[in-house]
Design a protein around this motif. Sequence first.
Motif, PDB file in Angstrom:
ATOM      1  N   LYS A 190      42.551  42.347  45.230  1.00  0.00           N
ATOM      2  CA  LYS A 190      43.175  41.793  46.439  1.00  0.00           C
ATOM      3  C   LYS A 190      42.722  40.347  46.651  1.00  0.00           C
ATOM      4  CE  LYS A 190      44.050  45.907  49.183  1.00  0.00           C
ATOM      5  NZ  LYS A 190      43.795  46.594  50.454  1.00  0.00           N
ATOM      6  N   ILE A 191      41.452  40.106  46.446  1.00  0.00           N
ATOM      7  CA  ILE A 191      40.929  38.741  46.600  1.00  0.00           C
ATOM      8  C   ILE A 191      41.547  37.836  45.540  1.00  0.00           C
ATOM      9  CG2 ILE A 191      38.845  37.310  46.544  1.00  0.00           C
ATOM     10  CD1 ILE A 191      39.043  39.178  48.987  1.00  0.00           C
ATOM     11  N   THR A 192      41.617  38.327  44.311  1.00  0.00           N
ATOM     12  CA  THR A 192      42.201  37.532  43.219  1.00  0.00           C
ATOM     13  C   THR A 192      43.644  37.166  43.543  1.00  0.00           C
ATOM     14  OG1 THR A 192      40.758  38.682  41.662  1.00  0.00           O
ATOM     15  CG2 THR A 192      42.601  37.459  40.730  1.00  0.00           C
ATOM     16  N   SER A 193      44.381  38.099  44.127  1.00  0.00           N
ATOM     17  CA  SER A 193      45.778  37.825  44.486  1.00  0.00           C
ATOM     18  C   SER A 193      45.890  36.728  45.532  1.00  0.00           C
ATOM     19  CB  SER A 193      46.452  39.100  44.998  1.00  0.00           C
ATOM     20  OG  SER A 193      46.584  40.019  43.949  1.00  0.00           O
ATOM     21  N   ILE A 194      44.943  36.690  46.460  1.00  0.00           N
ATOM     22  CA  ILE A 194      44.947  35.641  47.483  1.00  0.00           C
ATOM     23  C   ILE A 194      44.784  34.271  46.843  1.00  0.00           C
ATOM     24  CG2 ILE A 194      43.619  34.691  49.430  1.00  0.00           C
ATOM     25  CD1 ILE A 194      43.062  37.659  50.221  1.00  0.00           C
ATOM     26  N   TYR A 195      44.044  34.204  45.745  1.00  0.00           N
ATOM     27  CA  TYR A 195      43.778  32.945  45.058  1.00  0.00           C
ATOM     28  C   TYR A 195      44.933  32.497  44.170  1.00  0.00           C
ATOM     29  CZ  TYR A 195      38.841  32.301  46.251  1.00  0.00           C
ATOM     30  OH  TYR A 195      37.661  32.040  46.898  1.00  0.00           O
ATOM     31  N   SER A 196      45.948  33.321  44.002  1.00  0.00           N
ATOM     32  CA  SER A 196      47.037  33.016  43.077  1.00  0.00           C
ATOM     33  C   SER A 196      48.151  32.241  43.768  1.00  0.00           C
ATOM     34  CB  SER A 196      47.605  34.317  42.506  1.00  0.00           C
ATOM     35  OG  SER A 196      46.601  35.032  41.837  1.00  0.00           O
ATOM     36  N   HIS A 197      48.502  31.118  43.163  1.00  0.00           N
ATOM     37  CA  HIS A 197      49.599  30.279  43.651  1.00  0.00           C
ATOM     38  C   HIS A 197      50.468  29.946  42.446  1.00  0.00           C
ATOM     39  CE1 HIS A 197      47.191  29.837  47.277  1.00  0.00           C
ATOM     40  NE2 HIS A 197      46.174  29.553  46.495  1.00  0.00           N
ATOM     41  N   TYR A 198      51.749  30.264  42.524  1.00  0.00           N
ATOM     42  CA  TYR A 198      52.633  30.083  41.379  1.00  0.00           C
ATOM     43  C   TYR A 198      53.564  28.903  41.600  1.00  0.00           C
ATOM     44  CZ  TYR A 198      50.844  34.694  40.352  1.00  0.00           C
ATOM     45  OH  TYR A 198      50.014  35.754  40.103  1.00  0.00           O
ATOM     46  N   SER A 199      53.727  28.103  40.565  1.00  0.00           N
ATOM     47  CA  SER A 199      54.599  26.936  40.649  1.00  0.00           C
ATOM     48  C   SER A 199      56.054  27.382  40.776  1.00  0.00           C
ATOM     49  CB  SER A 199      54.444  26.064  39.394  1.00  0.00           C
ATOM     50  OG  SER A 199      54.985  26.746  38.268  1.00  0.00           O
ATOM     51  N   SER A 212      45.135  30.701  39.319  1.00  0.00           N
ATOM     52  CA  SER A 212      46.588  30.576  39.173  1.00  0.00           C
ATOM     53  C   SER A 212      46.975  30.304  37.728  1.00  0.00           C
ATOM     54  CB  SER A 212      47.121  29.455  40.072  1.00  0.00           C
ATOM     55  OG  SER A 212      46.874  29.760  41.427  1.00  0.00           O
ATOM     56  N   GLN A 213      46.285  29.382  37.071  1.00  0.00           N
ATOM     57  CA  GLN A 213      46.594  29.058  35.684  1.00  0.00           C
ATOM     58  C   GLN A 213      46.357  30.243  34.754  1.00  0.00           C
ATOM     59  OE1 GLN A 213      48.055  26.266  34.362  1.00  0.00           O
ATOM     60  NE2 GLN A 213      48.391  25.802  36.519  1.00  0.00           N
ATOM     61  N   ASP A 260      42.297  42.072  35.475  1.00  0.00           N
ATOM     62  CA  ASP A 260      40.882  42.444  35.541  1.00  0.00           C
ATOM     63  C   ASP A 260      39.983  41.394  34.893  1.00  0.00           C
ATOM     64  OD1 ASP A 260      41.986  43.289  33.059  1.00  0.00           O
ATOM     65  OD2 ASP A 260      40.301  44.654  32.737  1.00  0.00           O
ATOM     66  N   ILE A 261      40.484  40.707  33.883  1.00  0.00           N
ATOM     67  CA  ILE A 261      39.702  39.630  33.255  1.00  0.00           C
ATOM     68  C   ILE A 261      39.622  38.424  34.183  1.00  0.00           C
ATOM     69  CG2 ILE A 261      39.630  37.995  31.330  1.00  0.00           C
ATOM     70  CD1 ILE A 261      40.762  40.269  29.583  1.00  0.00           C
ATOM     71  N   VAL A 262      40.743  38.096  34.836  1.00  0.00           N
ATOM     72  CA  VAL A 262      40.742  36.990  35.805  1.00  0.00           C
ATOM     73  C   VAL A 262      39.739  37.305  36.912  1.00  0.00           C
ATOM     74  CG1 VAL A 262      42.095  35.689  37.496  1.00  0.00           C
ATOM     75  CG2 VAL A 262      43.143  36.384  35.334  1.00  0.00           C
ATOM     76  N   LYS A 263      39.817  38.514  37.431  1.00  0.00           N
ATOM     77  CA  LYS A 263      38.927  38.945  38.521  1.00  0.00           C
ATOM     78  C   LYS A 263      37.464  38.786  38.122  1.00  0.00           C
ATOM     79  CE  LYS A 263      38.135  43.319  39.140  1.00  0.00           C
ATOM     80  NZ  LYS A 263      36.877  43.989  39.314  1.00  0.00           N
ATOM     81  N   ARG A 264      37.121  39.256  36.943  1.00  0.00           N
ATOM     82  CA  ARG A 264      35.728  39.162  36.493  1.00  0.00           C
ATOM     83  C   ARG A 264      35.301  37.731  36.223  1.00  0.00           C
ATOM     84  NH1 ARG A 264      35.447  42.821  31.608  1.00  0.00           N
ATOM     85  NH2 ARG A 264      37.643  43.180  31.939  1.00  0.00           N
ATOM     86  N   SER A 265      36.216  36.912  35.710  1.00  0.00           N
ATOM     87  CA  SER A 265      35.827  35.539  35.358  1.00  0.00           C
ATOM     88  C   SER A 265      35.463  34.692  36.573  1.00  0.00           C
ATOM     89  CB  SER A 265      36.920  34.850  34.547  1.00  0.00           C
ATOM     90  OG  SER A 265      37.979  34.440  35.359  1.00  0.00           O
ATOM     91  N   VAL A 266      36.033  35.030  37.737  1.00  0.00           N
ATOM     92  CA  VAL A 266      35.707  34.270  38.952  1.00  0.00           C
ATOM     93  C   VAL A 266      34.789  35.036  39.895  1.00  0.00           C
ATOM     94  CG1 VAL A 266      37.740  32.774  38.863  1.00  0.00           C
ATOM     95  CG2 VAL A 266      37.883  34.951  40.057  1.00  0.00           C
ATOM     96  N   GLY A 267      34.398  36.249  39.493  1.00  0.00           N
ATOM     97  CA  GLY A 267      33.421  37.006  40.265  1.00  0.00           C
ATOM     98  C   GLY A 267      33.955  37.691  41.506  1.00  0.00           C
ATOM     99  N   HIS A 268      35.254  37.993  41.525  1.00  0.00           N
ATOM    100  CA  HIS A 268      35.805  38.710  42.677  1.00  0.00           C
ATOM    101  C   HIS A 268      35.448  40.185  42.584  1.00  0.00           C
ATOM    102  CE1 HIS A 268      39.133  35.459  43.181  1.00  0.00           C
ATOM    103  NE2 HIS A 268      38.020  35.134  43.804  1.00  0.00           N
ATOM    104  N   SER A 269      35.291  40.817  43.736  1.00  0.00           N
ATOM    105  CA  SER A 269      34.942  42.234  43.762  1.00  0.00           C
ATOM    106  C   SER A 269      36.164  43.133  43.628  1.00  0.00           C
ATOM    107  CB  SER A 269      34.188  42.575  45.046  1.00  0.00           C
ATOM    108  OG  SER A 269      34.995  42.266  46.168  1.00  0.00           O
TER     109      SER A 269
END
Length: 83
Positions: free
Chosen positions: A42-51, A20-21, A30-39
């Motif tokens: 769609k998975i990265t979007s599930i992990y996103s929570h916005y204030s 999220s940060q 794509d950098i966020v996705k790679r930094s947390v190891g998502h394939s």
Amino acid sequence: CNALNIPRGGMHAFRHGHVSQMRMAGVPDDIVKRSVGHSNLKITSIYSHYSPEFQREIAEKLATKMRSGLTEGFGDSLAAGDK
């Protein structure tokens, strides 16, 4: 955490916060996705929570762009931190 009354969280909660940060800071997806190891993103979007503050800021940027008729390239300007 105890002294500040901050609830403890596990590694999974940390990963959600980290994603999220990074996305609120405008890091490309794509950098966020790679930094947390998502394939995939769609998975990265599930992990996103916005204030609420971030959501309000985005709504204000969109309203400003719409009022001025400059909606072309809107996504690019958000990622670049355009204000």
